[in-house]
Design an enzyme around this catalytic site. Structure first.
Site, PDB file in Angstrom:
ATOM      1  N   HIS A 224       0.813  -1.234   0.018  1.00 58.90           N
ATOM      2  CA  HIS A 224       0.094   0.159  -0.221  1.00 58.90           C
ATOM      3  C   HIS A 224       0.968   1.012   0.611  1.00 58.90           C
ATOM      4  O   HIS A 224       0.387   2.075   0.252  1.00 58.90           O
ATOM      5  CB  HIS A 224      -0.784  -0.416   1.697  1.00 58.90           C
ATOM      6  CG  HIS A 224      -1.515  -1.336   1.826  1.00 58.90           C
ATOM      7  ND1 HIS A 224      -1.532  -2.270   2.273  1.00 58.90           N
ATOM      8  CD2 HIS A 224      -3.092  -1.224   1.132  1.00 58.90           C
ATOM      9  CE1 HIS A 224      -1.958  -3.208   2.038  1.00 58.90           C
ATOM     10  NE2 HIS A 224      -2.832  -3.242   1.617  1.00 58.90           N
ATOM     11  N   GLY A 405      -1.308   6.082   2.042  1.00 58.09           N
ATOM     12  CA  GLY A 405      -1.681   7.823   1.414  1.00 58.09           C
ATOM     13  C   GLY A 405      -3.886   7.640   0.701  1.00 58.09           C
ATOM     14  O   GLY A 405      -3.786   8.508   0.285  1.00 58.09           O
ATOM     15  N   ASP A 406      -4.599   7.426   1.716  1.00 60.99           N
ATOM     16  CA  ASP A 406      -5.741   6.965   1.078  1.00 60.99           C
ATOM     17  C   ASP A 406      -6.595   7.634   2.498  1.00 60.99           C
ATOM     18  O   ASP A 406      -7.698   8.130   2.147  1.00 60.99           O
ATOM     19  CB  ASP A 406      -6.407   5.528   0.860  1.00 60.99           C
ATOM     20  CG  ASP A 406      -6.083   4.477   1.967  1.00 60.99           C
ATOM     21  OD1 ASP A 406      -5.683   4.938   2.728  1.00 60.99           O
ATOM     22  OD2 ASP A 406      -6.946   3.749   1.337  1.00 60.99           O
ATOM     23  N   HIS A 407      -6.022   8.208   3.359  1.00 60.45           N
ATOM     24  CA  HIS A 407      -6.877   8.515   4.477  1.00 60.45           C
ATOM     25  C   HIS A 407      -7.838   9.502   4.338  1.00 60.45           C
ATOM     26  O   HIS A 407      -9.079   9.718   4.174  1.00 60.45           O
ATOM     27  CB  HIS A 407      -6.298   8.871   5.037  1.00 60.45           C
ATOM     28  CG  HIS A 407      -7.147   9.642   6.519  1.00 60.45           C
ATOM     29  ND1 HIS A 407      -7.860   8.459   7.248  1.00 60.45           N
ATOM     30  CD2 HIS A 407      -7.905  10.319   7.525  1.00 60.45           C
ATOM     31  CE1 HIS A 407      -8.810   8.902   8.424  1.00 60.45           C
ATOM     32  NE2 HIS A 407      -8.280  10.751   8.422  1.00 60.45           N
ATOM     33  N   GLY A 408      -7.251  10.418   3.140  1.00 60.38           N
ATOM     34  CA  GLY A 408      -8.911  12.108   2.772  1.00 60.38           C
ATOM     35  C   GLY A 408      -9.898  11.160   1.863  1.00 60.38           C
ATOM     36  O   GLY A 408     -10.784  11.544   1.960  1.00 60.38           O
ATOM     37  N   ARG A 548      -0.675   1.086  10.714  1.00 59.88           N
ATOM     38  CA  ARG A 548       0.516  -0.256   9.900  1.00 59.88           C
ATOM     39  C   ARG A 548       1.759   1.147   9.955  1.00 59.88           C
ATOM     40  O   ARG A 548       2.816   0.338   9.618  1.00 59.88           O
ATOM     41  CB  ARG A 548      -0.316   0.835   8.851  1.00 59.88           C
ATOM     42  CG  ARG A 548      -1.821  -0.311   7.486  1.00 59.88           C
ATOM     43  CD  ARG A 548      -1.626  -0.011   6.404  1.00 59.88           C
ATOM     44  NE  ARG A 548      -2.898  -0.264   5.625  1.00 59.88           N
ATOM     45  CZ  ARG A 548      -3.605  -0.666   4.032  1.00 59.88           C
ATOM     46  NH1 ARG A 548      -3.047   0.622   3.860  1.00 59.88           N
ATOM     47  NH2 ARG A 548      -4.508  -1.387   4.780  1.00 59.88           N
ATOM     48  N   GLY A 563      -4.929  10.457  10.810  1.00 56.80           N
ATOM     49  CA  GLY A 563      -7.067  10.177  11.579  1.00 56.80           C
ATOM     50  C   GLY A 563      -6.552  11.738  12.674  1.00 56.80           C
ATOM     51  O   GLY A 563      -8.135  11.920  13.095  1.00 56.80           O
TER      52      GLY A 563
END
Length: 578
Positions: A224, A405-408, A548, A563
């Protein structure tokens, strides 16, 4: 990081639905979709009565994993999550229902926090329906933790071998205990190490999910984009293999006379030419050690979107593992031997969904003193959603420093689902009812870690004010404390672990102090906002103890937790809305 890349996609909001439709239209003789979520890919000739159901899964973006391995002799079903995000419990349960043949269901997936939470909740949901489900976590990535903490390791391309063995054992009629034991033997005999030469581009944003300068490589990079163990100048094929293979051989204790299976896996943008060069060197080194290759697979089997790079996986074979590896299977991405193509009829099992309903009790017993009415609460939630929508790229960039890199994007998906559900919700709903709607929306739309965490948080927050129609200062403090406790209870994190809890917990504490001092509701929310912002900023100096980024150790220091940053954004927006 500012350059946007074009991708061959349609609407980002329907990306996974389009993927599912494309896979099924390409392989209508092998797979179909079952369940209300539309995310469970099921083998046409896999599940059958009396057989242990095999469900594999994880986020999309790793194609052909996971749905590519659904078919006769391998997996019976696979729920598809969003890009790099675990499927939700509802999506997993759809797959579990489809795979169930009355002999139990085994979930197999990589060891990631979001997957563990979501699959665990699905196990609980299936148990309520009388179906026994268990989880098995793949932990083949030797770069993600030392041998003495092997249970903390990530599951990456080694999934391929563990899934294959478990699927064969189930197809041969072994019991749930025996299939689980076969998976454990495969996992113990499998090790992987990888290298990345570039970032991958998230299709929703068109931007890389982390920064890796041209001419450099990262040893031990996760699938990821999680940072690895070492970054340095890019090297040639032989030199890379000389780095990756020896630690694998050492951990597996491979010696002369052993037999192994080899997987040289491309991460998305590495040519077959390069992969064969890597295999050439692997074969040389194994021959030098008089280790026999039973079978090799070279190609893309577990990718990371369009990342440049590769991984090497070995499974040390015994007679049983070799037999299970050779057992026939037919899936969109893998065919071994000539499987029995006899179609077996079986009953289709579905579950009924219960839609959120308005408060059914006597409204006269609800306390009405307070400034935050259900209408004001809706306004606050709308403001929070808009704040998230405006910060998607920034949150993704923060996550790219220490995560995938996908939290947004994940938060955007969640809050879009929340807004849609709240628009459709009964206008007479209480704040507790609305919290239930929000929790259900996060859980069904997001998956990942954020789905269960925010579902648990909003659920607990709503229950904390179930006696209220409107919130006063003390009720607001109780609501925020419920949010923090719900998140902590689900995720198991503590303050100082560098998670969203480092914003939510101080916010709740600040509101509680304000309430005890007789402060106004607005002042209490301002104090909560400021405490959350301070807590989020303080995570930059923390070493991650959860999720992670925990595997980065000291490399996680110097970066704000995404977060916690998004939690601070929500509290700031809620404060401004009042």
């Amino acid at each position: 990081m500012s350059q946007k890349h074009r991708k061959l996609i349609n609407d980002p909001d329907t990306l996974i639905e389009d993927l599912v439709a494309g896979m099924v239209s390409a392989h209508p003789d092998l797979i179909c979709v079952e369940g209300d979520t539309g995310r469970a890919i099921v083998a046409l000739n896999g599940p059958r009565d009396g057989k242990v159901g095999i469900v594999i899964g994880g986020g999309s973006g790793h194609e052909p994993a996971f749905a590519g391995y659904v078919g006769k002799g391998l997996a019976d079903a696979a729920p598809l999550g969003n890009i790099f995000a675990s499927p939700s419990p509802a999506q997993i349960m759809d797959a579990g229902f489809a795979a169930d043949g009355g002999a139990g269901v085994l979930f197999l997936y990589g060891n990631y926090t979001g997957d563990v939470m979501n699959f665990g909740m699905a196990e609980e949901g299936l148990a309520e329906q009388g179906i026994t489900a268990r989880s098995f976590l793949v932990t083949d990535d030797i770069a993600s933790a030392p041998p003495e903490r092997a249970s903390e390791r990530r599951g990456i391309a080694g999934d391929f071998f563990v899934f294959k063995v478990a699927g064969a054992a189930a197809d041969l009629g072994l019991s749930l205990d025996e299939v689980e034991q076969a998976a454990a033997r495969a996992n113990a005999a499998t090790r992987t190490m990888g290298v990345a030469l570039s970032a991958c581009i998230l299709p929703q944003t068109g931007r890389p999910n982390f920064d890796l300068p041209v001419g450099e490589m990262e040893i031990g990079m996760g699938i990821h984009g999680e940072p690895g163990i070492e970054r340095g100048p890019a090297e040639g094929a032989d030199a890379v293999v000389d780095r990756l293979l020896p630690p694998i051989l050492e951990e597996l204790a491979c010696t002369a006379g052993d037999r192994v299976a080899v997987l040289v896996n491309g991460l998305g943008s590495t040519s077959l030419l390069e992969l064969y060069l890597l295999h050439r060197r692997v074969a040389q080194l194994l021959e030098d050690r008089r280790i026999t290759i039973h079978h090799s697979w070279v190609g893309e089997y577990c990718t990371s979107l369009d990342m440049e790079g590769a991984s090497i996986t070995l499974m040390k074979l015994d007679a049983d593992l070799q037999a299970w590896l050779d057992h026939p299977c037919e899936t969109p991405a893998l065919r071994v031997g000539k499987p029995d193509v006899t179609r077996t009829a079986r009953p289709r099992r579905h579950r009924d969904r219960v839609a959120p309903v308005a408060h059914s009790g006597d409204r006269t017993d609800l306390r009405t003193d307070g400034e935050v009415t259900p209408a004001e609460f809706r306004t606050m939630m709308q403001a929070g959603a808009e704040a998230i929508f405006g910060a998607v790229d920034r949150l993704c960039a923060l996550d790219g420093e220490i995560g995938d890199g996908d939290h947004g994007v994940t938060m955007e998906i969640g809050w879009k689902a929340v807004m849609t559900a709240m628009d459709a919700a009964d206008r007479d709903m209480t704040i507790t009812d609305l919290c239930r709607v929000i929790a259900d929306s996060f859980l069904s739309a997001v998956g990942a870690s954020a789905g269960p965490l925010y579902a648990s948080g909003f659920g607990a927050a709503g229950r904390a004010v179930s006696d209220r129609w409107a919130l006063d200062t003390r009720a607001l403090a109780a609501w925020l404390d419920g949010m923090a406790q719900g998140i902590a209870g689900r995720g198991g994190a503590r303050p100082g672990d560098k998670t969203m809890l480092d914003a939510w917990m101080p916010a709740a504490e600040a509101a509680g102090v304000a309430a005890s001092e007789g402060a106004t509701l607005q002042d209490a929310l301002i104090r909560a906002r400021d405490a959350a912002r301070h807590g989020a900023n303080a995570t930059a100096q923390m070493q991650s103890g959860k999720g992670r980024s925990q595997k980065l150790g000291q490399r996680s220091i110097g970066h704000v937790d995404p977060g916690a940053a998004s939690a601070a954004l929500l509290l700031a927006a809620w404060s401004d809305a009042l």
